[in-house]
Design a protein around this motif. Sequence first.
Motif, short mmCIF file in Angstrom:
data_model
loop_
_atom_site.label_atom_id
_atom_site.label_comp_id
_atom_site.label_asym_id
_atom_site.label_seq_id
_atom_site.Cartn_x
_atom_site.Cartn_y
_atom_site.Cartn_z
N ARG A 152 40.51 23.36 18.83
CA ARG A 152 40.50 23.39 19.99
C ARG A 152 41.18 24.34 20.61
NH1 ARG A 152 38.86 17.76 21.65
NH2 ARG A 152 37.80 17.27 19.79
N PHE A 153 41.17 24.36 22.06
CA PHE A 153 41.76 25.59 22.63
C PHE A 153 43.12 24.93 23.03
CE2 PHE A 153 37.48 27.09 23.02
CZ PHE A 153 37.68 28.48 23.19
N GLY A 154 44.22 25.87 23.52
CA GLY A 154 45.44 25.44 23.74
C GLY A 154 46.09 26.39 24.59
N THR B 254 34.45 49.33 20.85
CA THR B 254 34.04 48.14 21.87
C THR B 254 33.57 47.26 21.21
OG1 THR B 254 33.79 50.04 23.71
CG2 THR B 254 32.75 47.91 24.20
N PHE B 255 32.63 47.51 20.19
CA PHE B 255 31.55 46.44 19.91
C PHE B 255 32.29 45.93 18.51
CE2 PHE B 255 29.15 49.41 22.32
CZ PHE B 255 28.64 48.60 23.19
N LEU B 256 33.06 46.65 17.85
CA LEU B 256 34.00 45.91 16.80
C LEU B 256 34.83 44.82 17.49
CD1 LEU B 256 35.11 45.96 13.86
CD2 LEU B 256 36.44 47.71 14.46
N GLY B 257 35.26 45.37 18.52
CA GLY B 257 36.04 44.15 19.29
C GLY B 257 35.39 42.99 19.69
N GLN B 258 34.21 43.13 20.35
CA GLN B 258 33.35 42.02 20.49
C GLN B 258 32.99 41.38 19.08
OE1 GLN B 258 29.38 43.22 22.07
NE2 GLN B 258 29.32 41.14 23.24
N PHE B 259 32.55 41.93 18.08
CA PHE B 259 32.19 41.41 16.97
C PHE B 259 33.67 40.43 16.51
CE2 PHE B 259 32.18 40.98 12.37
CZ PHE B 259 31.12 40.59 12.13
N THR C 93 36.50 33.06 18.62
CA THR C 93 36.34 32.18 19.77
C THR C 93 35.09 31.72 20.49
OG1 THR C 93 37.36 32.08 22.09
CG2 THR C 93 37.54 33.98 21.12
N PHE C 94 34.45 31.08 20.78
CA PHE C 94 33.10 30.61 21.24
C PHE C 94 33.61 29.43 22.03
CE2 PHE C 94 28.67 30.23 20.48
CZ PHE C 94 28.14 30.59 21.70
N ASP C 95 33.24 29.59 23.40
CA ASP C 95 33.24 28.37 24.31
C ASP C 95 32.16 27.93 25.05
OD1 ASP C 95 33.72 26.45 26.52
OD2 ASP C 95 34.97 27.92 27.37
N TYR D 54 42.02 38.93 25.88
CA TYR D 54 41.02 39.64 24.77
C TYR D 54 39.72 39.87 25.60
CZ TYR D 54 39.20 41.15 20.44
OH TYR D 54 38.71 42.02 19.36
N ARG D 55 39.76 39.36 26.76
CA ARG D 55 38.51 40.08 27.58
C ARG D 55 38.60 41.46 28.10
NH1 ARG D 55 35.08 34.87 30.12
NH2 ARG D 55 35.86 33.43 28.54
N PHE D 56 39.65 42.06 27.59
CA PHE D 56 39.77 43.38 27.91
C PHE D 56 38.78 44.25 27.75
CE2 PHE D 56 40.49 45.87 24.31
CZ PHE D 56 40.52 44.88 23.26
N ILE E 238 22.62 49.97 28.90
CA ILE E 238 22.90 48.90 27.99
C ILE E 238 21.90 48.02 28.13
CG2 ILE E 238 25.06 48.17 29.30
CD1 ILE E 238 26.09 47.25 26.28
N PHE E 239 22.02 47.38 29.42
CA PHE E 239 20.93 46.21 29.98
C PHE E 239 20.51 46.80 31.26
CE2 PHE E 239 24.84 43.94 28.48
CZ PHE E 239 24.47 43.52 27.16
N ASN E 240 19.09 46.29 31.09
CA ASN E 240 18.21 46.75 32.41
C ASN E 240 17.65 45.21 32.80
OD1 ASN E 240 16.48 47.18 34.40
ND2 ASN E 240 15.87 49.20 33.72
N SER F 85 27.51 38.31 37.50
CA SER F 85 28.40 39.20 37.28
C SER F 85 29.38 38.68 36.29
CB SER F 85 29.29 39.32 38.58
OG SER F 85 30.58 39.87 38.36
N LEU F 86 29.65 39.66 35.12
CA LEU F 86 30.60 39.24 34.26
C LEU F 86 32.04 39.18 34.69
CD1 LEU F 86 31.12 38.45 31.08
CD2 LEU F 86 31.05 41.03 30.80
N ALA F 87 32.39 40.05 35.73
CA ALA F 87 33.68 39.86 36.22
C ALA F 87 33.93 38.76 37.02
CB ALA F 87 33.80 41.12 37.18
#
Length: 464
Positions: free
Chosen positions: A22-24, A77-82, A88-90, A262-264, A283-285, A347-349
Amino acid sequence: MHGEINVRGFNAPRSQFHNEGRFGRLFPELPPFGPDTEKVREALRELGKVGGLMDGNDRPGGTPQNEDNPKLSAGFTFLGQFIDHDLTFDPTSSLERQNDPEAIANFRTPSLELDNVYGSGPTASPHLYDVTQPGKFLVETFTDPTGTARSDMPRNSQLTALIGDPRNDENLMVSQLHVAFLRFHNAIVDDLAGKGLSGAQLFAEAQRLARWHYQWMILTEFLPRTVGEDILESVRRTHPRERLFQWRNEPFMPVEFAVAAYRFGHSQVRPGYRVNAGFAAGIFNSTLPFTDPDPNDLRGGKRAPRRFVDWRFFFRVDAANPPALGKRIDTKLSSPLFALIGANPESLAQRNLLRGLSFNLPSGQAMARALRIKPLTPEELADVKPLGFDKSTPPWYYILKEAEVRSKGEKLGPLGGRIVAEVFMGILQGDRHAFINREPDWKPIYGEGNEFTIGHLLRFAGVA
Ligand code: HEM
């Protein structure tokens, strides 16, 4: 106080829930940064909107605010994402209402063991593995425009990736990094088979070595460069009982990490990349049709001759080819992240800010004060004063601002760095299979001397 020993001789847990699933919370005693009212929600939507304060404005014709980070190349950046996708996955909590972290399941185990790659192993996740080559992952190949064979993850007939975590096919870079890890494991299998190992022992040993090399690379390269050597060292030197991150049986996933600190990495993403000599794109269109088999952007979920990554553009793989740089960690996000394909809000923000409110996260200032770190001043946060956030700032925004003003955006600041270092070290020290517990004197064997970097990993995997 943190680290205080209670009368029964146990450390006071930071979370009611002590199991890893779980998260805490790291700071259960701190109040939320703001009340969950329509007014606060509106202010968060304003802060994270298209064209708002956080929009890097790098659309065609805009005035881009996406400075280079001279200290981190684009691949980190993508290593951080990986790595995030390993921890974590919610997929379940709500943006609309209050969430109790202890009631939310983490769909990843909070340990650095590559469950996003291994799934549940060859017996329980057989679709990930190659029946013709026991112990190896299934990897598929296609040819690039020059006729060279390139690797892709296995996909079903609709091109949905057959992998341990669907998010690792979210964009082409993280997807190809996932493939690199598949091939890294397979290369270790070849090496060990050559040394006489076979059967279940071959798989288990290859998996152990892949995990330990990955942990080594995180400890010696990714973390020091992301949080700073000094912060990492001071956390490493602090006795586990004196740490911020406390748990009883096994580490849980703190929401202050998963929903804020960690969403930095969202701020490190560039609006577009050159992925190989023949293909550069945004990256995305989100205006391109979903059905386009080879869209002119870098989304995942596709296979076509030009859709592969030449890692020399992302990491220093050899001395001759300097990679492209990543974007600084600051309060600006590249514009494509304000128009995520298929998300609402897009918006991800806004998603990050609202998620922080729905988990009642404390302000950056309150967390800094609790750790005796000098908080950012209201003057340093003057840009969010009109929204009422200059004295009690949403923690994700605060951590980005702190990186910007305290570390020139080259790495995290003192609070963000401390949270990230604490959680990584806690997770590693709480994992009895991690090399730091099983064989503290272990050294990598697939690098050069004691050095093992992501560049070594990509080379040994045969993808760079
Ligand atoms: C193109 C790159 C990326 C995209 C499109 C992306 C997108 C997303 C999305 C849509 C979410 C869910 C947001 C929500 O509804 O709360 C998310 C969560 C998250 N992202 Fe990213 N992300 C990217 C890169 C990164 C990077 C580089 C990092 C860190 C270095 C990162 C760390 C996280 C974390 C920690 C979460 C929360 C995961 C969870 O607990 O479920 N992301 N991201």
